[in-house]
Structure formats: C-alpha cells, structure tokens
Design a protein around this motif. Structure first.
Motif, PDB file in Angstrom:
ATOM      1  N   GLY A 104     -47.903  12.552  -2.407  1.00 48.94           N
ATOM      2  CA  GLY A 104     -46.473  12.778  -2.553  1.00 48.94           C
ATOM      3  C   GLY A 104     -45.695  11.481  -2.644  1.00 48.94           C
ATOM      4  O   GLY A 104     -45.855  10.591  -1.792  1.00 48.94           O
ATOM      5  N   ARG A 105     -44.865  11.363  -3.664  1.00 53.74           N
ATOM      6  CA  ARG A 105     -44.002  10.196  -3.824  1.00 53.74           C
ATOM      7  C   ARG A 105     -42.757  10.361  -2.958  1.00 53.74           C
ATOM      8  O   ARG A 105     -42.087  11.385  -3.016  1.00 53.74           O
ATOM      9  N   VAL A 154     -51.503  12.129   1.310  1.00 57.24           N
ATOM     10  CA  VAL A 154     -51.129  10.712   1.237  1.00 57.24           C
ATOM     11  C   VAL A 154     -49.707  10.620   0.729  1.00 57.24           C
ATOM     12  O   VAL A 154     -49.368  11.228  -0.288  1.00 57.24           O
ATOM     13  N   ASN A 155     -48.861   9.887   1.458  1.00 55.99           N
ATOM     14  CA  ASN A 155     -47.510   9.650   0.938  1.00 55.99           C
ATOM     15  C   ASN A 155     -47.408   8.222   0.419  1.00 55.99           C
ATOM     16  O   ASN A 155     -48.000   7.302   0.980  1.00 55.99           O
ATOM     17  N   VAL A 156     -46.714   8.066  -0.663  1.00 51.76           N
ATOM     18  CA  VAL A 156     -46.496   6.748  -1.262  1.00 51.76           C
ATOM     19  C   VAL A 156     -44.995   6.520  -1.290  1.00 51.76           C
ATOM     20  O   VAL A 156     -44.276   7.168  -2.052  1.00 51.76           O
ATOM     21  N   SER A 157     -44.541   5.635  -0.437  1.00 57.83           N
ATOM     22  CA  SER A 157     -43.114   5.371  -0.308  1.00 57.83           C
ATOM     23  C   SER A 157     -42.725   4.221  -1.221  1.00 57.83           C
ATOM     24  O   SER A 157     -43.062   3.064  -0.949  1.00 57.83           O
ATOM     25  N   THR A 158     -42.030   4.544  -2.300  1.00 54.97           N
ATOM     26  CA  THR A 158     -41.607   3.503  -3.246  1.00 54.97           C
ATOM     27  C   THR A 158     -40.768   2.428  -2.562  1.00 54.97           C
ATOM     28  O   THR A 158     -41.025   1.229  -2.737  1.00 54.97           O
ATOM     29  N   THR A 218     -49.674   4.681   4.209  1.00 56.71           N
ATOM     30  CA  THR A 218     -50.386   5.349   5.292  1.00 56.71           C
ATOM     31  C   THR A 218     -51.266   6.463   4.755  1.00 56.71           C
ATOM     32  O   THR A 218     -50.833   7.270   3.935  1.00 56.71           O
ATOM     33  N   PHE A 219     -52.510   6.495   5.226  1.00 55.88           N
ATOM     34  CA  PHE A 219     -53.394   7.620   4.969  1.00 55.88           C
ATOM     35  C   PHE A 219     -53.196   8.607   6.114  1.00 55.88           C
ATOM     36  O   PHE A 219     -53.666   8.388   7.230  1.00 55.88           O
TER      37      PHE A 219
END
Length: 223
Positions: A96-97, A115-119, A141-142
């Motif tokens: 998730g972005r 998994v989150n991907v924080s721009t 973070t995983f």
C-alpha cells in the motif's frame, strides 16, 4: 508472477515498467478513462475499473494475482483496495502506498496491508541520508515481520572500515542485504570488505536499530 496495480498514474506506470522488465505479468487498473493509456505501458494489461468495487476486482481476477499494489494518490482508495484484495480474494502479498504521513498508522495488517511504502518518509529519508553520514535512516517497514529496511552510510571512523562484511558482529536477526558504492550495487559476500562512504542497507528488527547504529558508528554515540 502476476501483479495487479491499482492506479495508472505516474507512480503506477513506473512500477509496472520496472516489474515488466523483470519478467512479471502486470495488470494496471484505474477508474479514470483518461488514465487508461495502453501505449504508455504496452506490455501491461489495462482495465478501466474502480478498485474499491468488489465487482471490478472480480473482473480483474484478483484471485489469480500473487501481489496487489495499491498505488493511487488517495490513501482511502489504497486502504480499501488492499483490504478487499486480502480478505475477499486471498492475495498473498499486498503493498500500500501512503501519500499522507498522518495516515501511515492505518496501513497495517488490520487493513490488509502487508507492506506500506510511505512516499513522504522515503523522500525525507533520502534527504537525511544525503546529509547525515553515520546516522541510521529507516526507509520502510515490513509489517508482518516487525522489521525495517534501513540505510547507514559508513563513516570514515567506523571500526569496521576495511573489514570483511562477514566479520561484522551484527545484532541478532539483522542482515546486510546490499552495499551501494560509486553508483554500483553489490550483493554482500562474507569476504567482501566494507569501505568508508559505503551505503549499507540492512533488514533489522525495530528494537535492534540503535544497537546496529552504535556498532557501526560508535562516535555518534560518544564511543
């Protein structure tokens, strides 16, 4: 591997091109007709649909996907897409972005996000990384493993400069995964020495981050 990407904007298309180049099968989904531009990623499948609608995801055959990436510019859409993918279709892996840093706490397994991907976090991390040699920078973070991908640029006064990477007594469950040097990416070999200025990427439990930083850059902690 079959990957569905919700959001066919610049971010979604960039991810699609990269994954296609690595041999993966890609489906791009977007609810805006103007975003459906197959000529921009000709090797991908395209679907005009709302990824928040169960019927749309059924049409997309998400049950056949190995990974779903929710990459739209709307955090609410990314959360709902991840939740539906995980709970209704049993997708093994969801990414998730995160567009707004205040929403990062929502992107957890409870919402179906593996998994989150924080721009914003990655961008700020890259800025920090550029100016703070010796400081450990968390990239993302995983969630499933309570571990983080972190980066540390090895300072010149580190006791491990010139030492083989396999001789560094890393904290428990910590792994060196990549060495970046002079624009090149090196897969770490135990015999491979680390040098001053190397960018070292580790996967490390959150509670071992401070220990790792003290080990590699003790002068930062008064050592």
């Amino acid at each position: 591997m079959r990957v569905a990407i919700a959001g066919a904007g610049a971010v979604g298309r960039s991810i699609a091109r990269e994954l296609i180049a690595n041999g993966h099968e890609i489906l791009l989904i977007d609810k805006e007709a103007d975003a459906i531009r197959p000529e921009r990623v000709p090797d991908a499948e395209w679907l005009l649909a709302d990824s928040c609608e169960l019927s749309s995801l059924e049409e997309a055959r998400l049950d056949r996907c190995d990974v779903v990436i929710a990459a739209t510019g709307d955090d609410k859409v990314n959360l709902v897409t991840s939740l539906l993918a995980k709970t209704e279709f049993g997708v093994p892996r969801t990414v998730g972005r995160v567009n707004h840093p205040n929403n990062e706490w929502l992107f957890t397994e409870a919402w179906g996000v593996d998994v989150n991907v924080s721009t914003p976090r990655i961008m700020s991390a890259l800025v920090e990384e550029a100016v703070t040699i010796g400081d450990l920078v968390r990239l993302f973070t995983f969630r499933q493993g309570s571990a983080n991908l972190v980066e540390l640029t090895l300072p010149a006064d580190s006791p491990y400069v010139g030492r083989q990477s396999g001789l560094i007594p890393l904290p428990e469950n910590c792994a060196l995964v990549t060495i970046l040097r002079d624009g090149m990416v090196y897969t770490p070999d135990p015999q491979h020495p680390v040098e001053s200025g190397d960018e070292l990427l580790f996967v490390v439990p959150a509670d071992k981050e401070d220990e790792l930083e003290r080990l590699l850059a003790p002068s930062k902690h008064g050592g």
